[in-house]
Design an enzyme around this catalytic site. Sequence first.
Site, PDB file in Angstrom:
ATOM      1  N   ASP A   8      -3.816  -1.468  -1.864  1.00  0.00           N
ATOM      2  CA  ASP A   8      -4.977  -1.804  -1.013  1.00  0.00           C
ATOM      3  C   ASP A   8      -6.290  -1.258  -1.572  1.00  0.00           C
ATOM      4  OD1 ASP A   8      -4.097   0.765  -0.410  1.00  0.00           O
ATOM      5  OD2 ASP A   8      -4.168   0.545   1.761  1.00  0.00           O
ATOM      6  N   ARG A  67       8.015   6.186  -3.815  1.00  0.00           N
ATOM      7  CA  ARG A  67       8.498   6.806  -2.577  1.00  0.00           C
ATOM      8  C   ARG A  67       7.728   6.219  -1.414  1.00  0.00           C
ATOM      9  NH1 ARG A  67       4.077   9.954  -3.864  1.00  0.00           N
ATOM     10  NH2 ARG A  67       4.726  10.035  -6.018  1.00  0.00           N
ATOM     11  N   SER A  95       0.810  -1.225   0.000  1.00  0.00           N
ATOM     12  CA  SER A  95       0.000   0.000   0.000  1.00  0.00           C
ATOM     13  C   SER A  95       0.839   1.269   0.000  1.00  0.00           C
ATOM     14  CB  SER A  95      -0.925  -0.024   1.206  1.00  0.00           C
ATOM     15  OG  SER A  95      -1.583  -1.253   1.249  1.00  0.00           O
TER      16      SER A  95
HETATM   17  C1  BGC Z   1      -0.199   5.077  -0.025  1.00  0.00           C
HETATM   18  C2  BGC Z   1      -1.248   4.362  -0.867  1.00  0.00           C
HETATM   19  C3  BGC Z   1      -2.243   3.659   0.020  1.00  0.00           C
HETATM   20  C4  BGC Z   1      -2.797   4.593   1.079  1.00  0.00           C
HETATM   21  C5  BGC Z   1      -3.747   3.887   2.030  1.00  0.00           C
HETATM   22  C6  BGC Z   1      -0.853   5.945   1.030  1.00  0.00           C
HETATM   23  O1  BGC Z   1       0.119   6.501   1.859  1.00  0.00           O
HETATM   24  O2  BGC Z   1       0.633   5.880  -0.840  1.00  0.00           O
HETATM   25  O3  BGC Z   1      -0.628   3.434  -1.736  1.00  0.00           O
HETATM   26  O4  BGC Z   1      -3.283   3.161  -0.775  1.00  0.00           O
HETATM   27  O5  BGC Z   1      -1.744   5.152   1.824  1.00  0.00           O
HETATM   28  O6  BGC Z   1      -3.157   2.792   2.636  1.00  0.00           O
END
Ligand code: BGC
Length: 484
Positions: free
Chosen positions: A210, A172, A157
């Site tokens: 996610d 990142r 995620s």
């Molecule tokens: C991430 C996402 C993720 C979201 C919720 C963000 O910080 O960059 O990829 O879907 O958090 O988990």
Amino acid sequence: MVHLGPKPAQHRKGTFADVPAQLLEAIKPFEQEFTISGAKLQEIVNHFISELDRGLSKAGGNIPMIPGWVMDYPTGKETGNYVAIDLGGTNLRVVLVKLGGNRDFDTTQSKFALPPHLRTGSKDELWEFIAKCLKEVVDDVFPEGVTEPIPLGFTFSYPASQDRINEGILQRWTKGWDVPGIEGNDVVPMLQEAVKKVGVPINVVALINDTVGTLVASGYTDPETKMGVIFGTGVNGAYYDVLGDIPKLEGRCDDDIPATSLMAINCEYGSFDNEHQVLPRTKYDIQIDAESPRPGQQSFEKMNSGYYLGELLRLILLELYEKELIFKGQNVDKLKKPFVMDTSFPSRIELDPFENLSDVADIFQDELKIQTTEPERKIIRRLAELIGERSARLSVCGIAAICKKRKYETAHIAADGSVFNKYPGFRERAAKALRDIYEWPAGKEDPIVIVAAEDGSGVGAAIIAALTEKRLKDGKSVGVKANA
Ligand code: BGC
């Protein structure tokens, strides 16, 4: 549709009689700065829509709009054993999913607390930890071993670019993670190598955000699902777009894929407005950003996701203390520690049912060694409300932007995440903010509703792994065409 959730926190207006005038005066600016009007939300949404489009363009923009290479809807007939792992903020979840073939599934879940130092430790340590947890689960469930490697869907995620579904190049870290040597690299071979080292029979088939898992898992059981969103440690959303409307994929997909095909897009809209054009940032937001491991990134997320809500409250309280308005003459060393207040602080503060806020008194006494007066607690409670309300109102801007962009007039938005599931009043505040944006008439059912999602990172990841295997078996592509 009525959605369930914790009761909204009650405003305690009219009970500020005993709060000293100087303190009341001092919190007035917060009322202004943290309250976002319907008109401002509409302005934010309009800019959001143009930023989503920019993200899909060839030139690109702030919002990554990452194609997730999920190009099919599940039929419900998918069968087989799958493993899903979800590397979250505080836990690693390992889920064994048995898809039954009749829109049904069984899951066996295990949760492993991530030792906090792993978030900023070495990459070898992180992969080894994940592989060992996987081994423990697989050995336990399949003591006799397996005849073929188990396909794994990896819910990762964080913003990871994907030219194919079994790839994820970390753009990142977000949410306070900072493990060196992973940004700019593909995490799939790293995981595959680690599982090989510890000897678990696993084949990493798909890497999934996610939000994409949430979209797919909820679409499996509710065909009205138009988006998967997370309101948790981070914020983000995913939806299906039409291939022909994604300029940056023009000419990059196999020629036999029609322009009308759908493609799941992981927006990564936590990075909305990194250019600071519309979001009403306060000096506390600016400070949080400046002191974060990645200043200038995830501007939207830093204003409303769970990772930052407690920190916002901490910074404000510290300032009021330094102005000698609260906690006078006390030692506030504990409060001086960055991120000492996680989101459970504002959440528990808002939940305190007692008129004299005695739960708040206990929280401050037990966890921060600070004694509070009743007027101070009322102010703390009001600040938590303002922060919680702002978070909910901002977080729906991504939903409204996607729905407007895709011209969805009705929709179920499948939501998951700790803030959505646990923060008091979040759901009601979010629904109200959507109403303010759309100006829907009162007294009617809202046409776009946020509903609790199915388990995206477990079941969703397994379904996606199954869809990927099927596409590969049918000779269909799961990424950009060769030499694209
Ligand atoms: C991430 C996402 C993720 C979201 C919720 C963000 O910080 O960059 O990829 O879907 O958090 O988990």
